[in-house]
Enzyme design. Structure first.
Site, mmCIF file in Angstrom:
data_model
loop_
_atom_site.group_PDB
_atom_site.id
_atom_site.type_symbol
_atom_site.label_atom_id
_atom_site.label_comp_id
_atom_site.label_asym_id
_atom_site.label_seq_id
_atom_site.Cartn_x
_atom_site.Cartn_y
_atom_site.Cartn_z
ATOM 1 N N ASP A 98 0.648 -1.381 -0.019
ATOM 2 C CA ASP A 98 -0.176 0.035 -0.169
ATOM 3 C C ASP A 98 0.800 1.272 0.054
ATOM 4 O O ASP A 98 1.730 1.703 1.196
ATOM 5 C CB ASP A 98 -1.268 -0.168 1.108
ATOM 6 C CG ASP A 98 -2.249 1.112 0.993
ATOM 7 O OD1 ASP A 98 -3.167 0.953 1.444
ATOM 8 O OD2 ASP A 98 -1.874 2.269 1.075
ATOM 9 N N ILE A 99 0.637 2.246 -0.614
ATOM 10 C CA ILE A 99 1.562 3.302 -0.765
ATOM 11 C C ILE A 99 1.357 4.382 0.026
ATOM 12 O O ILE A 99 2.786 5.202 0.601
ATOM 13 C CB ILE A 99 0.973 3.985 -2.761
ATOM 14 C CG1 ILE A 99 2.055 5.220 -2.767
ATOM 15 C CG2 ILE A 99 -0.156 5.061 -2.192
ATOM 16 C CD1 ILE A 99 2.171 6.518 -4.496
ATOM 17 N N GLU A 151 -12.066 3.549 -1.596
ATOM 18 C CA GLU A 151 -12.349 4.058 -2.491
ATOM 19 C C GLU A 151 -11.518 3.695 -3.867
ATOM 20 O O GLU A 151 -11.131 5.069 -5.151
ATOM 21 C CB GLU A 151 -10.787 5.456 -1.868
ATOM 22 C CG GLU A 151 -10.323 6.084 -0.361
ATOM 23 C CD GLU A 151 -8.833 6.410 0.355
ATOM 24 O OE1 GLU A 151 -8.139 6.138 -0.432
ATOM 25 O OE2 GLU A 151 -9.008 6.776 1.929
ATOM 26 N N VAL A 152 -11.007 3.022 -4.017
ATOM 27 C CA VAL A 152 -10.001 2.327 -5.188
ATOM 28 C C VAL A 152 -11.064 0.902 -5.179
ATOM 29 O O VAL A 152 -11.549 -0.086 -4.949
ATOM 30 C CB VAL A 152 -9.092 1.369 -5.281
ATOM 31 C CG1 VAL A 152 -8.684 1.213 -6.632
ATOM 32 C CG2 VAL A 152 -7.919 2.538 -5.124
ATOM 33 N N HIS A 160 -10.341 -5.502 -3.539
ATOM 34 C CA HIS A 160 -9.049 -5.736 -3.262
ATOM 35 C C HIS A 160 -8.754 -6.559 -1.874
ATOM 36 O O HIS A 160 -9.807 -5.492 -1.081
ATOM 37 C CB HIS A 160 -8.224 -4.399 -2.643
ATOM 38 C CG HIS A 160 -8.127 -3.255 -2.604
ATOM 39 N ND1 HIS A 160 -9.780 -2.146 -3.627
ATOM 40 C CD2 HIS A 160 -8.044 -2.107 -1.503
ATOM 41 C CE1 HIS A 160 -9.536 -1.339 -2.324
ATOM 42 N NE2 HIS A 160 -9.033 -1.249 -1.418
ATOM 43 N N HIS A 210 -6.754 -5.487 1.856
ATOM 44 C CA HIS A 210 -6.108 -4.941 2.797
ATOM 45 C C HIS A 210 -5.810 -6.416 3.664
ATOM 46 O O HIS A 210 -6.249 -6.972 4.366
ATOM 47 C CB HIS A 210 -6.837 -3.776 4.323
ATOM 48 C CG HIS A 210 -7.073 -3.227 3.228
ATOM 49 N ND1 HIS A 210 -6.366 -1.589 3.054
ATOM 50 C CD2 HIS A 210 -8.240 -2.922 2.103
ATOM 51 C CE1 HIS A 210 -6.936 -0.860 2.640
ATOM 52 N NE2 HIS A 210 -7.666 -1.203 2.131
HETATM 53 P P1 5GP Z 1 -9.788 1.483 -0.350
HETATM 54 O O1 5GP Z 1 -10.105 2.361 0.791
HETATM 55 O O2 5GP Z 1 -10.175 1.302 -1.403
HETATM 56 O O3 5GP Z 1 -10.004 -0.256 0.727
HETATM 57 O O4 5GP Z 1 -7.790 1.285 -0.364
HETATM 58 C C1 5GP Z 1 -7.423 1.567 -0.950
HETATM 59 C C2 5GP Z 1 -5.719 1.775 -0.473
HETATM 60 O O5 5GP Z 1 -5.107 1.741 -1.587
HETATM 61 C C3 5GP Z 1 -5.017 2.973 0.146
HETATM 62 O O6 5GP Z 1 -4.901 2.422 1.295
HETATM 63 C C4 5GP Z 1 -4.271 3.631 -0.442
HETATM 64 O O7 5GP Z 1 -3.163 4.314 0.629
HETATM 65 C C5 5GP Z 1 -3.953 2.336 -1.982
HETATM 66 N N1 5GP Z 1 -3.271 3.097 -2.946
HETATM 67 C C6 5GP Z 1 -4.559 3.842 -3.452
HETATM 68 N N2 5GP Z 1 -3.817 4.391 -5.159
HETATM 69 C C7 5GP Z 1 -2.161 3.375 -4.277
HETATM 70 C C8 5GP Z 1 -1.494 3.285 -5.948
HETATM 71 O O8 5GP Z 1 -1.241 4.476 -6.316
HETATM 72 N N3 5GP Z 1 -0.390 2.578 -5.397
HETATM 73 C C9 5GP Z 1 -0.602 1.928 -4.020
HETATM 74 N N4 5GP Z 1 0.643 1.604 -3.892
HETATM 75 N N5 5GP Z 1 -1.701 1.873 -3.208
HETATM 76 C C10 5GP Z 1 -2.879 2.984 -3.786
#
Ligand code: 5GP
Length: 111
Positions: free
Chosen positions: A33-34, A96-97, A101, A103
């Site tokens: 995760d970034i 967010e994405v 996925h 975690h």
């Molecule tokens: P969500 O909130 O959608 O469950 O988690 C998305 C995760 O993707 C977040 O923890 C965020 O830090 C990570 N993330 C978002 N954009 C990128 C990216 O471009 N590269 C990587 N490695 N992680 C990302």
């Protein structure tokens, strides 16, 4: 899917956006995760696109289980004894994405 609808995880999966890839096989990719929220914070994605747990159908219901199995195998290989697995579902659930996925977070470090 139209190019503009492709998420960052499509681009990481397809090698168009750099990421710290930890593992990749025919079915699943694992990358860091970034913005890590734990000493180890990885994301497990299926190679086959599904937007969210909310979009899983009987045809794709195996994918969340596959991600969990890969996470379990990864933890065993790395000797990680304790970890958290989380799916965020929908904007209200903190997703967010819009690419399915899992975690993987642990206080323990990977090798
Ligand atoms: P969500 O909130 O959608 O469950 O988690 C998305 C995760 O993707 C977040 O923890 C965020 O830090 C990570 N993330 C978002 N954009 C990128 C990216 O471009 N590269 C990587 N490695 N992680 C990302």
């Amino acid at each position: 899917m139209p190019m503009e609808e492709r998420t960052v995880f499509h681009k990481i999966r397809d090698g168009e956006l750099p990421a710290e890839i930890v593992q990749s096989d025919e079915d699943v990719m694992v990358f860091k995760d970034i913005h890590p929220k734990a000493p180890t914070h990885l994301l497990f994605i299926p190679k086959h696109f599904v937007a969210s747990i909310a979009d899983v159908t009987p045809e794709t219901a195996h994918l969340p289980g596959l991600l969990i199995l890969k996470a379990q195998q990864f933890a065993k290989e790395q000797g990680i004894s304790g970890y958290k697995l989380t799916f965020h579902v929908g904007e209200g659930g903190g997703q967010e994405v819009p690419y399915l996925h899992l975690h993987f977070m642990s206080e323990e470090q990977i090798a």
